[in-house]
Design a protein around this motif. Sequence first.
Motif, PDB file in Angstrom:
ATOM      1  N   HIS A 204       0.871  -1.186   0.000  1.00 61.16           N
ATOM      2  CA  HIS A 204       0.000   0.000   0.000  1.00 61.16           C
ATOM      3  C   HIS A 204       0.906   1.233   0.000  1.00 61.16           C
ATOM      4  N   PRO A 205       1.290   1.737  -1.170  1.00 59.02           N
ATOM      5  CA  PRO A 205       2.277   2.825  -1.259  1.00 59.02           C
ATOM      6  C   PRO A 205       1.895   4.099  -0.508  1.00 59.02           C
TER       7      PRO A 205
ATOM      8  N   GLY B 125       5.405  -5.651   1.601  1.00 57.37           N
ATOM      9  CA  GLY B 125       5.360  -5.346   0.182  1.00 57.37           C
ATOM     10  C   GLY B 125       5.584  -6.548  -0.710  1.00 57.37           C
ATOM     11  N   LEU B 126       5.941  -6.250  -1.948  1.00 51.20           N
ATOM     12  CA  LEU B 126       6.166  -7.236  -3.006  1.00 51.20           C
ATOM     13  C   LEU B 126       7.614  -7.141  -3.483  1.00 51.20           C
TER      14      LEU B 126
ATOM     15  N   ARG C  75      -0.772   0.128  -5.776  1.00 51.07           N
ATOM     16  CA  ARG C  75      -1.506  -0.547  -4.724  1.00 51.07           C
ATOM     17  C   ARG C  75      -1.709  -2.023  -5.085  1.00 51.07           C
ATOM     18  N   ARG C  76      -1.124  -2.897  -4.288  1.00 48.66           N
ATOM     19  CA  ARG C  76      -1.239  -4.351  -4.407  1.00 48.66           C
ATOM     20  C   ARG C  76      -0.555  -4.937  -5.641  1.00 48.66           C
TER      21      ARG C  76
ATOM     22  N   HIS D 166      -0.556  -9.060  -5.254  1.00 49.81           N
ATOM     23  CA  HIS D 166      -1.182  -9.685  -4.090  1.00 49.81           C
ATOM     24  C   HIS D 166      -2.563  -9.059  -3.972  1.00 49.81           C
ATOM     25  N   LEU D 167      -3.545  -9.721  -4.566  1.00 54.21           N
ATOM     26  CA  LEU D 167      -4.899  -9.170  -4.620  1.00 54.21           C
ATOM     27  C   LEU D 167      -5.593  -9.283  -3.266  1.00 54.21           C
ATOM     28  N   PRO D 168      -6.621  -8.443  -3.029  1.00 55.06           N
ATOM     29  CA  PRO D 168      -7.315  -8.442  -1.736  1.00 55.06           C
ATOM     30  C   PRO D 168      -7.825  -9.828  -1.347  1.00 55.06           C
TER      31      PRO D 168
END
Length: 289
Positions: A146-147, A155-156, A174-175, A196-198
Amino acid sequence: TFIVVLCCCVCDVQCLTATPIQSSAVSLTDSSGAAPKKTVLPHNGSFRPTISGELSVASMNILAPTYHSLSEPEVTREQYASADRKERVPESIRMAKQIGADVLCLQEVEGVDHLPFLEELLSSDEIREDGSTIQGYDSYSWSPLHPHRVGEVVGLCVAWKSDRHTLVSSHGFRRGQVVQLQEVGDGSTFCIGNVHLPARPSDIYGRLKAASTLCRRIEDCRLHKHSSSPLDGAAFVMGDFNCDASCSPVSFLRNGYQSHGVIFERNHRHKISKNDAKKFRHGLRFLDA
């Protein structure tokens, strides 16, 4: 010609591959229209070495200690997370590296103050039980999940080996994140999307929106042929979709659009308006890898 893509997904993750529809020189299918052969690794298996025009990719959700510790009492939460970082996280990343992929995509990786620790874990070589060595990842790009969230540490991460690929560009949102890499030698470029989806089952719209942003960012990379390599101009999406292969984000990636109307997923529903449906379109066509 067709791309040879070797994929390994661990822990509820998926991988899809695509070429821009305007590029007919690169195809993910052979002359019969069949999809490339899939490689399924055995337990404790690893990829074979790839050659120019081939790519092996692996994806894994590490489970961030920040999240893993939420079930603990608040007074012991940080102590639990600290122990988790020292014990479970290194073992998880070691397990992901043992696969020996050219490119490694990770979700729920802690960054910011933890980046030196992550860099150390990624870059070290791994010794297999048979005595052979797996090269570590000396290059990586980390992006907060979530930047715009102050203090976000989860994060990723996309990691690669600089003797095979070099960085062209990296964009986080975002994501998700999109990393464009160039193959050393022939100059071919390709995109890696890591998402990384909700997780909340009812957040159908959130997963679609993230998938739509992902496609726009990939298209912004202006994928086109730079060389004769079949890998050139391709895009690969890895990550934790938090849904199965029939869900709307996967259908959206495959088909290039989302129709208006009501979507039903896992006992939840969401109505897509005509205005939203106009936004949910892209010029890529993804295939299951």
